[in-house]
Design a protein around this motif. Structure first.
Motif, PDB file in Angstrom:
ATOM      1  N   VAL A 124      -6.305  94.886 -67.484  1.00  0.00           N
ATOM      2  CA  VAL A 124      -4.854  94.743 -67.587  1.00  0.00           C
ATOM      3  C   VAL A 124      -4.486  94.776 -69.065  1.00  0.00           C
ATOM      4  CG1 VAL A 124      -2.823  93.377 -67.015  1.00  0.00           C
ATOM      5  CG2 VAL A 124      -4.813  93.360 -65.480  1.00  0.00           C
ATOM      6  N   HIS A 125      -3.821  95.859 -69.468  1.00  0.00           N
ATOM      7  CA  HIS A 125      -3.369  96.030 -70.847  1.00  0.00           C
ATOM      8  C   HIS A 125      -1.919  95.590 -70.976  1.00  0.00           C
ATOM      9  CE1 HIS A 125      -6.863  98.756 -70.938  1.00  0.00           C
ATOM     10  NE2 HIS A 125      -6.825  98.649 -72.259  1.00  0.00           N
ATOM     11  N   TYR A 126      -1.635  94.874 -72.040  1.00  0.00           N
ATOM     12  CA  TYR A 126      -0.267  94.514 -72.398  1.00  0.00           C
ATOM     13  C   TYR A 126       0.052  95.151 -73.751  1.00  0.00           C
ATOM     14  CZ  TYR A 126      -0.522  90.921 -68.750  1.00  0.00           C
ATOM     15  OH  TYR A 126      -0.660  90.272 -67.554  1.00  0.00           O
ATOM     16  N   GLY A 127       1.283  95.637 -73.879  1.00  0.00           N
ATOM     17  CA  GLY A 127       1.668  96.330 -75.108  1.00  0.00           C
ATOM     18  C   GLY A 127       2.021  95.380 -76.235  1.00  0.00           C
ATOM     19  N   VAL A 128       1.072  94.535 -76.600  1.00  0.00           N
ATOM     20  CA  VAL A 128       1.279  93.586 -77.697  1.00  0.00           C
ATOM     21  C   VAL A 128      -0.051  93.375 -78.416  1.00  0.00           C
ATOM     22  CG1 VAL A 128       0.943  91.643 -76.104  1.00  0.00           C
ATOM     23  CG2 VAL A 128       2.043  91.252 -78.311  1.00  0.00           C
ATOM     24  N   GLY A 129      -0.030  93.482 -79.723  1.00  0.00           N
ATOM     25  CA  GLY A 129      -1.213  93.252 -80.537  1.00  0.00           C
ATOM     26  C   GLY A 129      -0.808  92.592 -81.845  1.00  0.00           C
ATOM     27  N   PHE A 130      -1.745  92.522 -82.780  1.00  0.00           N
ATOM     28  CA  PHE A 130      -1.395  91.806 -84.007  1.00  0.00           C
ATOM     29  C   PHE A 130      -0.431  92.586 -84.886  1.00  0.00           C
ATOM     30  CE2 PHE A 130      -5.853  93.329 -84.441  1.00  0.00           C
ATOM     31  CZ  PHE A 130      -5.761  94.201 -85.516  1.00  0.00           C
ATOM     32  N   ARG A 131      -0.235  93.878 -84.616  1.00  0.00           N
ATOM     33  CA  ARG A 131       0.804  94.617 -85.313  1.00  0.00           C
ATOM     34  C   ARG A 131       2.199  94.239 -84.780  1.00  0.00           C
ATOM     35  NH1 ARG A 131      -0.978 100.193 -84.995  1.00  0.00           N
ATOM     36  NH2 ARG A 131      -1.794 100.124 -87.098  1.00  0.00           N
ATOM     37  N   THR A 132       2.248  93.649 -83.589  1.00  0.00           N
ATOM     38  CA  THR A 132       3.509  93.343 -82.921  1.00  0.00           C
ATOM     39  C   THR A 132       4.009  91.928 -83.214  1.00  0.00           C
ATOM     40  OG1 THR A 132       2.473  94.596 -81.125  1.00  0.00           O
ATOM     41  CG2 THR A 132       4.641  93.725 -80.688  1.00  0.00           C
ATOM     42  N   THR A 186      -3.268  94.096 -76.096  1.00  0.00           N
ATOM     43  CA  THR A 186      -4.194  93.048 -75.666  1.00  0.00           C
ATOM     44  C   THR A 186      -4.658  93.421 -74.270  1.00  0.00           C
ATOM     45  OG1 THR A 186      -3.040  91.355 -76.953  1.00  0.00           O
ATOM     46  CG2 THR A 186      -4.503  90.600 -75.213  1.00  0.00           C
ATOM     47  N   VAL A 187      -5.957  93.307 -74.011  1.00  0.00           N
ATOM     48  CA  VAL A 187      -6.498  93.697 -72.713  1.00  0.00           C
ATOM     49  C   VAL A 187      -7.351  92.565 -72.153  1.00  0.00           C
ATOM     50  CG1 VAL A 187      -8.462  94.895 -73.804  1.00  0.00           C
ATOM     51  CG2 VAL A 187      -7.872  95.396 -71.431  1.00  0.00           C
ATOM     52  N   TYR A 188      -7.179  92.309 -70.853  1.00  0.00           N
ATOM     53  CA  TYR A 188      -7.997  91.364 -70.094  1.00  0.00           C
ATOM     54  C   TYR A 188      -8.782  92.192 -69.076  1.00  0.00           C
ATOM     55  CZ  TYR A 188      -4.644  88.273 -72.239  1.00  0.00           C
ATOM     56  OH  TYR A 188      -3.870  87.627 -73.175  1.00  0.00           O
ATOM     57  N   TYR A 189     -10.077  92.007 -69.018  1.00  0.00           N
ATOM     58  CA  TYR A 189     -10.888  92.908 -68.213  1.00  0.00           C
ATOM     59  C   TYR A 189     -12.009  92.153 -67.522  1.00  0.00           C
ATOM     60  CZ  TYR A 189     -13.775  92.692 -72.454  1.00  0.00           C
ATOM     61  OH  TYR A 189     -14.506  92.259 -73.530  1.00  0.00           O
ATOM     62  N   ALA A 190     -12.488  92.748 -66.429  1.00  0.00           N
ATOM     63  CA  ALA A 190     -13.580  92.147 -65.667  1.00  0.00           C
ATOM     64  C   ALA A 190     -14.297  93.229 -64.887  1.00  0.00           C
ATOM     65  CB  ALA A 190     -13.042  91.081 -64.712  1.00  0.00           C
ATOM     66  N   GLN A 223     -11.246  99.774 -69.178  1.00  0.00           N
ATOM     67  CA  GLN A 223     -10.635  99.483 -70.475  1.00  0.00           C
ATOM     68  C   GLN A 223     -10.230 100.762 -71.205  1.00  0.00           C
ATOM     69  OE1 GLN A 223     -12.800  96.507 -72.960  1.00  0.00           O
ATOM     70  NE2 GLN A 223     -14.123  96.366 -71.165  1.00  0.00           N
ATOM     71  N   LEU A 224     -11.137 101.751 -71.221  1.00  0.00           N
ATOM     72  CA  LEU A 224     -10.871 102.961 -71.996  1.00  0.00           C
ATOM     73  C   LEU A 224      -9.815 103.846 -71.331  1.00  0.00           C
ATOM     74  CD1 LEU A 224     -14.488 103.868 -73.165  1.00  0.00           C
ATOM     75  CD2 LEU A 224     -12.672 102.772 -74.478  1.00  0.00           C
ATOM     76  N   LEU A 225      -9.858 103.950 -70.012  1.00  0.00           N
ATOM     77  CA  LEU A 225      -8.816 104.717 -69.331  1.00  0.00           C
ATOM     78  C   LEU A 225      -7.449 104.083 -69.572  1.00  0.00           C
ATOM     79  CD1 LEU A 225     -10.510 105.459 -65.870  1.00  0.00           C
ATOM     80  CD2 LEU A 225     -10.001 107.129 -67.664  1.00  0.00           C
TER      81      LEU A 225
END
Length: 459
Positions: A32-40, A88-92, A379-381
């Protein structure tokens, strides 16, 4: 993979979904990718995106005692999270039978994470310790963060992922709740599923768990425009934990959206310079003497095409030499001179066909191996879908590098770097007893030679 083999959904609340089934195997990957990172991050609140990753990984309000990760592990799976410049990505990854459980946990986290004062203080302390272990008390811990600080002028593009300790200490619950509302909306997220699942059944599960979440407006990412460097930057890092001096070099990469062909040529150029036992800076006449370790890569974290914004081609080398005297040019000139010579040679003489073929084949094989893990594939897709709207690029990338990058394009990339401004950061060992601050960065020079002067001096 063709575009038709992927199934894309957009729910009424704005959530995007990417289904990439694989009938072989018995496991699934969820990202699950969210469009927020440390640039944001909001101004004055550096480190908030990474802190929020720590808060969210605990799970939502409906997660069982112990939180998200223990339940995934009890089902035979593994999970984690990452914060990058834009995302930010949460993955499993877990057995296919755990698909609904993973979707339940992710929907719960997206609906209402566990944000409490106790959790905030605990995770702030965890990150403070992480900064001490990974940056301040680790040899060469300022790498790679010091390179964007040296080369980029905009604050958003120069941040590191950890943030400033004083900013982290000032965070409170209302600010975290506002950050969640602004950035963790369904419309700012993408759910990616890979592996052994039936697409129709997976779609029903996704709709069951995510459609009830209400949509809401969200804050879009800031403009990431960064002017091209107008001068060379030279910095010095005093490092009491470094046993040997080292040098880090950073160049701006081409824009991955508007200069895709040039970007791919730079990936191959980095591999030719420093990856594999036949790399030009590892053996042969161009290899610098006395180097203990050397790495060359593209992307701040070594992963290509993982940001929309300005990114770097980096070189990092540890070498034997002179300690304090390297605060000037010292022995690091062996590395920079060798790099300049190699770039000049590649710019003026096309790389040997056999070496190019072997290098691109090795790069492609490594990229394909990564896709065998369903979590990594998810994650990569999702990463390339969020950033570029091109999930297929992930599985096309090995063939693009192996089959379409030419010797002429590599020569052009080498010439581009040779004429570009760069950042050179020297790591100078210093006894801990004499260091006033671990990993202190001090600028020693701004412009010592223009890029064109370097090029002329090497000819």
């Amino acid at each position: 993979m063709t575009r038709n083999q992927l199934r894309r959904l957009v729910l009424d609340n704005g959530l995007r979904v990417l289904l990439a089934p694989n009938p072989t195997g018995a496991s699934i990957g969820v990202a699950v990718h969210y469009g927020v990172g440390f640039r944001t991050e909001p101004k004055g609140h550096t480190g908030l995106a990474h802190l929020f990753e720590h808060l969210m990984i605990q799970g939502g309000h409906e997660a069982p005692p112990g939180g998200y990760l223990p339940q995934v592990q009890r089902a035979g799976g593994l999970g984690d999270a990452k914060t990058r410049q834009d995302l930010t990505v949460y993955y499993a990854a877990a057995p296919a039978s755990a698909l609904e459980m993973l979707l339940t946990l992710e929907a719960d986290r997206m609906r209402s994470p566990r944000i409490s004062l106790r959790n905030l203080r605990t995770q702030t302390a965890v990150i403070d310790e992480e900064i001490r272990l990974m940056v301040r008390n680790r040899p060469y811990g300022a790498f790679p963060w010091v390179l964007p600080r040296a080369l980029h002028t905009r604050a958003e593009n120069a941040r590191d992922g950890y943030g400033e300790t004083v900013d982290l200490a000032a965070l409170d619950i209302p600010l975290c709740e506002r950050f969640f509302i602004d950035h963790y909306a369904p419309g700012n997220a993408l759910v990616t599923l890979t592996g052994a699942f039936d697409p129709a059944a997976a779609e029903r599960l996704v709709r069951r768990h995510f459609e009830p979440l209400p949509g809401r407006p969200f804050v879009t990412a800031p403009d990431d425009f960064e002017p091209a460097p107008r001068e060379d930057r030279q910095l010095s890092v005093t490092d009491p934990h470094a046993g040997l001096p080292a040098v880090a070099i950073g160049y701006r990469m081409p824009d991955p959206m508007t200069e895709r062909t040039d970007y791919l040529a730079h990936l191959v150029l980095a591999a030719l310079l420093g990856q594999g036992r036949h790399a030009l800076l590892r053996r042969g006449p161009a290899a610098p003497k006395g180097v203990a370790s050397l790495s060359v890569g593209c992307g701040l974290f070594g992963l290509p095409l993982d940001t929309r914004g300005p990114d770097l081609l980096t070189l990092f080398a540890v070498y034997g030499g002179g300690g304090e005297r390297d605060a000037g040019t010292g022995d690091s000139a062996r590395v920079t001179d060798a790099l300049d010579t190699a770039l000049t040679t590649l710019a003026e003489n096309e790389v040997d066909t056999g070496l190019l073929r072997a290098t691109t084949a090795r790069w492609a094989a490594g990229a394909l191996r990564e896709l065998g893990d369903p979590s990594t594939r998810a994650q990569l897709l999702g990463l390339r879908e969020m950033l570029f709207g091109e999930a297929e690029l992930t599985e096309r990338l090995p063939e693009l590098v192996r089959g379409e990058v030419t010797a002429e394009q590599v020569s052009r990339a080498a010439a581009r770097l040779r004429s570009s401004h760069r950042a050179v950061v020297r790591f100078v060992p210093r006894p801990a007893a004499t260091a006033t601050e671990t990993g202190t960065v001090t600028e020693t020079a701004t412009v010592t030679a223009t890029a064109s002067a370097r090029r002329e001096a090497a000819v």
